[in-house]
Scaffold this active site. Sequence first.
Site, short mmCIF file in Angstrom:
data_model
loop_
_atom_site.label_atom_id
_atom_site.label_comp_id
_atom_site.label_asym_id
_atom_site.label_seq_id
_atom_site.Cartn_x
_atom_site.Cartn_y
_atom_site.Cartn_z
N ARG A 64 -104.74 13.64 59.69
CA ARG A 64 -104.07 14.61 58.82
C ARG A 64 -102.64 14.89 59.20
NH1 ARG A 64 -108.28 19.39 58.10
NH2 ARG A 64 -106.39 20.36 57.35
N ASN A 117 -92.58 31.02 60.82
CA ASN A 117 -91.74 30.40 61.85
C ASN A 117 -90.27 30.63 61.52
OD1 ASN A 117 -91.05 28.72 64.10
ND2 ASN A 117 -90.62 27.04 62.68
N HIS A 139 -86.55 28.94 62.03
CA HIS A 139 -85.98 27.65 62.39
C HIS A 139 -84.46 27.72 62.29
CE1 HIS A 139 -85.81 23.40 63.10
NE2 HIS A 139 -84.93 23.31 62.11
C1 GAR Z 1 -84.26 30.34 68.25
O1 GAR Z 1 -82.98 29.83 67.97
C2 GAR Z 1 -85.26 29.78 67.25
O2 GAR Z 1 -84.74 29.65 65.96
C3 GAR Z 1 -85.54 28.42 67.86
O3 GAR Z 1 -85.65 28.68 69.24
C4 GAR Z 1 -84.78 29.75 69.56
C5 GAR Z 1 -85.54 30.79 70.37
O4 GAR Z 1 -84.68 31.77 70.86
N1 GAR Z 1 -86.72 27.83 67.32
C6 GAR Z 1 -86.84 26.53 67.09
O5 GAR Z 1 -85.97 25.72 67.33
C7 GAR Z 1 -88.17 26.11 66.53
N2 GAR Z 1 -88.12 24.74 66.11
P1 GAR Z 1 -85.23 33.10 71.47
O6 GAR Z 1 -86.30 32.68 72.48
O7 GAR Z 1 -84.05 33.71 72.17
O8 GAR Z 1 -85.78 33.94 70.38
#
Ligand code: GAR
Length: 279
Positions: A94, A158, A160
């Site tokens: 899947r 989520n 992103h």
């Molecule tokens: C954030 O920029 C979030 O958008 C990214 O990780 C960072 C976490 O920062 N997420 C991704 O890239 C998911 N694919 P934080 O721990 O300071 O909130």
Amino acid sequence: MRCGILTRKKLRLAVLVSGGGTNLQAMIDRSGAGALKAEIVVVLSDRPDAFGLERASMANIPAFHVDYKSIPKLAAADLEKLDLPVDPADLDRRQKIVRNPDPVERRSRLARLVLAERELIRIIDSFQPDYICLAGFMRLVTPYFINHFNAGGLKILNIHPALLPSFPGQHGYEETLQYGCKWGGITVHFVDEGEDTGPIIAQTVYPIRPGDDIGKIRERGLLLEYELYSQVINWLAQGYVLLKSSPGGRTRVEITDPNYGAILAGWIEKATVGRDVSS
Ligand code: GAR
């Protein structure tokens, strides 16, 4: 179909982090200040050293880690013996995100993920959250995890750091900058079985100027991340998130907040005339 809860009660959130947890901190602060129509009931991480866990403890929020790395590698023979809630071969059919060309390796990886997810699910369920918020959770979640929570509707969110569907994966800011984009973006979306492919709930953009480096871009983007994630949670709490079917069968989200235009304009204004970008 309308998502969220239409009463005035606060949503219960489980937040999953892998690292520093500044998005989590923004949620904690806003919740404490009454600006978030939600309470964070539990924080979980895949890493014991994630600073997000400390942030949760400092705010008296129950915090747990499920150490993915401590789950040993599984040989083909081990796979047979495991009593798993789902068949890794079925997950492999899947979900096409695990790219190892060897099917046994792929199934072994998925089985280890399932073992970790079984523990995450056990803990999350004991807190009965309305939504699961991935906030810098840098792990693939399998259809086992996704379907467990999505059985009664979309429940996993989520954030992103790119304007999806561009630049899915783990390096949104870096890839936006390296590609030479003149605008970067932030997306909050529901999670489905693909890699950052679920229905988009909210997006906004920020300018990228000559000379901007990755630090500057991330700093600018993160400020918008905090705004966007809180707003989406508030929209869910207020019943402003409507799921619709596109002609192709894809689910898309419509926001029914009467202030939608003003909120969007506010984000753009912050990103374009804010102190950090005018210099
Ligand atoms: C954030 O920029 C979030 O958008 C990214 O990780 C960072 C976490 O920062 N997420 C991704 O890239 C998911 N694919 P934080 O721990 O300071 O909130």
